[in-house]
Write a protein that holds these residues in place. Structure first.
Motif, short mmCIF file in Angstrom:
data_model
loop_
_atom_site.label_atom_id
_atom_site.label_comp_id
_atom_site.label_asym_id
_atom_site.label_seq_id
_atom_site.Cartn_x
_atom_site.Cartn_y
_atom_site.Cartn_z
N TYR A 1 20.83 -8.58 46.59
CA TYR A 1 19.97 -8.75 47.76
C TYR A 1 20.58 -7.94 48.90
CZ TYR A 1 17.14 -12.37 45.60
OH TYR A 1 16.27 -13.04 44.78
N LEU A 2 19.79 -7.00 49.43
CA LEU A 2 20.29 -6.08 50.45
C LEU A 2 19.48 -6.20 51.73
CD1 LEU A 2 20.65 -2.91 48.19
CD2 LEU A 2 22.47 -4.50 48.86
N ARG A 3 20.14 -5.99 52.85
CA ARG A 3 19.47 -6.03 54.14
C ARG A 3 18.46 -4.89 54.24
NH1 ARG A 3 24.45 -5.95 58.07
NH2 ARG A 3 22.80 -5.32 59.53
N VAL A 4 17.24 -5.23 54.60
CA VAL A 4 16.13 -4.27 54.58
C VAL A 4 16.38 -3.09 55.51
CG1 VAL A 4 13.69 -4.00 55.20
CG2 VAL A 4 14.42 -5.94 53.81
N GLU A 5 16.98 -3.32 56.66
CA GLU A 5 17.16 -2.23 57.62
C GLU A 5 18.12 -1.15 57.12
OE1 GLU A 5 20.12 -5.45 59.05
OE2 GLU A 5 18.14 -5.33 58.11
N LEU A 6 18.86 -1.46 56.04
CA LEU A 6 19.80 -0.48 55.49
C LEU A 6 19.22 0.30 54.31
CD1 LEU A 6 23.01 -2.70 55.56
CD2 LEU A 6 22.31 -0.97 57.22
N LEU A 7 17.98 -0.03 53.92
CA LEU A 7 17.37 0.60 52.74
C LEU A 7 16.69 1.91 53.13
CD1 LEU A 7 15.85 -2.61 51.13
CD2 LEU A 7 17.92 -1.40 50.44
N ARG A 8 17.49 2.88 53.51
CA ARG A 8 16.97 4.20 53.85
C ARG A 8 17.29 5.18 52.73
NH1 ARG A 8 21.39 2.99 56.86
NH2 ARG A 8 23.19 4.39 56.66
N PRO A 9 16.59 6.32 52.66
CA PRO A 9 16.86 7.30 51.59
C PRO A 9 18.33 7.74 51.60
CG PRO A 9 14.83 7.85 52.73
CD PRO A 9 15.46 6.73 53.51
N ASN A 10 18.90 7.83 50.41
CA ASN A 10 20.28 8.29 50.22
C ASN A 10 21.32 7.38 50.89
OD1 ASN A 10 19.35 10.67 48.84
ND2 ASN A 10 18.87 11.54 50.85
N ALA A 11 20.95 6.12 51.10
CA ALA A 11 21.90 5.18 51.69
C ALA A 11 23.12 5.03 50.78
CB ALA A 11 21.22 3.83 51.90
N GLU A 12 24.29 4.94 51.39
CA GLU A 12 25.53 4.79 50.64
C GLU A 12 26.09 3.39 50.84
OE1 GLU A 12 28.16 7.86 51.90
OE2 GLU A 12 26.98 9.47 50.97
N PHE A 13 26.49 2.77 49.73
CA PHE A 13 27.04 1.42 49.77
C PHE A 13 28.40 1.42 49.08
CE2 PHE A 13 22.43 0.99 49.85
CZ PHE A 13 22.23 0.10 50.90
N GLU A 14 29.07 0.28 49.19
CA GLU A 14 30.39 0.14 48.57
C GLU A 14 30.52 -1.26 48.00
OE1 GLU A 14 34.84 -0.27 50.28
OE2 GLU A 14 33.76 1.52 50.96
N VAL A 15 31.03 -1.35 46.77
CA VAL A 15 31.25 -2.65 46.12
C VAL A 15 32.67 -2.66 45.57
CG1 VAL A 15 30.50 -4.22 44.31
CG2 VAL A 15 28.80 -2.82 45.50
N ASN A 16 33.50 -3.52 46.11
CA ASN A 16 34.92 -3.59 45.69
C ASN A 16 35.59 -2.22 45.74
OD1 ASN A 16 34.83 -6.34 45.30
ND2 ASN A 16 34.50 -6.22 43.09
N GLY A 17 35.26 -1.43 46.73
CA GLY A 17 35.86 -0.12 46.90
C GLY A 17 35.20 1.00 46.13
N ALA A 18 34.23 0.68 45.26
CA ALA A 18 33.54 1.69 44.45
C ALA A 18 32.25 2.11 45.14
CB ALA A 18 33.24 1.15 43.06
N ALA A 19 31.93 3.38 45.05
CA ALA A 19 30.70 3.91 45.65
C ALA A 19 29.49 3.39 44.90
CB ALA A 19 30.71 5.44 45.62
N ALA A 20 28.42 3.09 45.64
CA ALA A 20 27.20 2.57 45.03
C ALA A 20 25.98 3.15 45.75
CB ALA A 20 27.18 1.05 45.12
N ARG A 21 24.88 3.20 45.02
CA ARG A 21 23.62 3.68 45.59
C ARG A 21 22.46 2.93 44.96
NH1 ARG A 21 21.05 6.88 41.86
NH2 ARG A 21 22.34 7.90 40.28
N ILE A 22 21.33 2.96 45.66
CA ILE A 22 20.12 2.33 45.12
C ILE A 22 19.72 3.02 43.83
CG2 ILE A 22 17.67 1.91 45.52
CD1 ILE A 22 19.32 0.16 47.24
N PHE A 23 19.33 2.21 42.82
CA PHE A 23 18.92 2.75 41.53
C PHE A 23 17.50 2.30 41.24
CE2 PHE A 23 18.39 2.40 36.94
CZ PHE A 23 18.80 3.66 36.52
N GLY A 24 16.61 3.24 40.95
CA GLY A 24 15.23 2.90 40.57
C GLY A 24 14.40 2.53 41.76
N GLN A 25 13.20 1.98 41.45
CA GLN A 25 12.24 1.64 42.49
C GLN A 25 12.22 0.14 42.74
OE1 GLN A 25 10.50 4.07 44.16
NE2 GLN A 25 11.83 5.44 43.00
#
Length: 307
Positions: free
Chosen positions: A283-307
């Motif tokens: 579950y992600l905050r809607v205001e952060l769901l922009r194209p090419n948004a970058e996230f981090e999980v336990n220090g690992a890089a993450a990105r939105i996958f699929g639609q």
């Protein structure tokens, strides 16, 4: 990569689905009652058809998800083991002057799943007819075959007496998928599960599973909240999948960060052989769901996958 996982991805595998609630509703008012209690259009169903639906409380929170199958003389509400007793009590509470009787037949109706891209071929070889519509069902002697799935891919469930399905399972020359296989493939296919990704604390829009909601069906329990959210056009969080670099699978409720700030939390995470990385629902905050948004999980890089 296990044999069961490979079969679910490339051919067909079988597995049992134990403990599900099977609430049988009979009586002249059965369709009217369920129509007024769930988010989808039950009254337009004809025998052989079905639908996917949420049951909500008055605050619009999801109490259960379900498949509703229409038979000539009854409606069958199929729900997760976690919501079996709660949904029965929820429905029973609202039967007042209605001509409706409900009975949980979960102990007398079991499920054997055939899933994977070649599952229809397997069903045909067994002599069963595949239902044409999603959520539809067809008779197969004393059994029924329904176009339902646990993995988000092609598949069918065979519903029958437990002893009958024990014999059928023993006769199948197919790999048997494990719980880990099923979970991995369903996350790869983007299918959330109640109890793991969908909870009593969320409303339908947050899950993004709006195929469970008919927006022109008329009044039902929780509809006011659903319509209010739709008119506003947004919620604060939504369920998305993340592709996370590496092989370390985060635990449930692990925080997702964006720019060092909290952006959401993980529900289900698996290592995906198909993508050589971790896939997770979050579950992600809607205001952060922009194209090419970058996230981090336990220090690992993450990105939105699929639609």
């Amino acid at each position: 990569m296990s044999e069961g996982y490979r079969a679910l991805k490339e051919s067909a595998a079988w597995f049992r689905i134990p403990g599900r609630g099977r609430i049988c509703a009979t009586g002249a008012d059965r369709a009217r009652l369920l129509h007024a209690m769930c988010t989808n259009h039950v009254q337009q169903l004809t025998p052989g058809e079905g639908c996917y639906a949420f049951f909500l409380n008055p605050q619009g929170r999801i109490q259960a998800d379900s498949h509703i199958l229409c038979f000539e003389d009854h409606l069958l509400v199929d729900t997760e083991p976690e919501t079996r007793e709660r949904l029965f009590a929820h429905l029973d509470r609202y039967i007042i002057a209605d001509d409706v009787t409900i009975e949980d037949r979960g102990d007398s109706i079991s499920t054997l799943a055939l899933e994977g891209p070649k599952s229809a071929e397997v069903l045909e070889r067994l002599g069963a007819q595949a239902p044409e519509k999603p959520y539809g069902w067809t008779p197969w002697g004393e059994r029924w075959t329904a176009q339902l799935d646990a993995t988000g891919g092609p598949g069918f469930w065979i519903l029958a007496a437990p002893e009958d399905l024990e014999k059928l399972g023993a006769s199948l020359d197919l790999p048997e998928a494990s719980a880990d296989d099923i979970r991995t493939v369903r996350v790869e296919n983007g299918k959330p599960r109640f109890g793991e990704d969908i909870f009593e604390t969320v409303i339908p829009h947050e899950t993004r599973q709006l195929h469970a909601v008919h927006f022109n069906k008329g009044c039902y329990l929780g509809q006011e909240i659903v319509e209010r959210v739709r008119s506003r056009g947004r919620v604060n969080r939504e369920l998305w999948r993340l592709l996370i670099a590496g092989q370390a699978v985060p635990e449930r409720r692990t925080r997702v960060l964006a720019g060092g700030k909290e952006a959401g939390e993980i529900t289900t995470a698996v290592f995906s052989p198909a993508h050589s990385a971790v896939l997770a629902f979050a579950y992600l905050r809607v205001e952060l769901l922009r194209p090419n948004a970058e996230f981090e999980v336990n220090g690992a890089a993450a990105r939105i996958f699929g639609q």
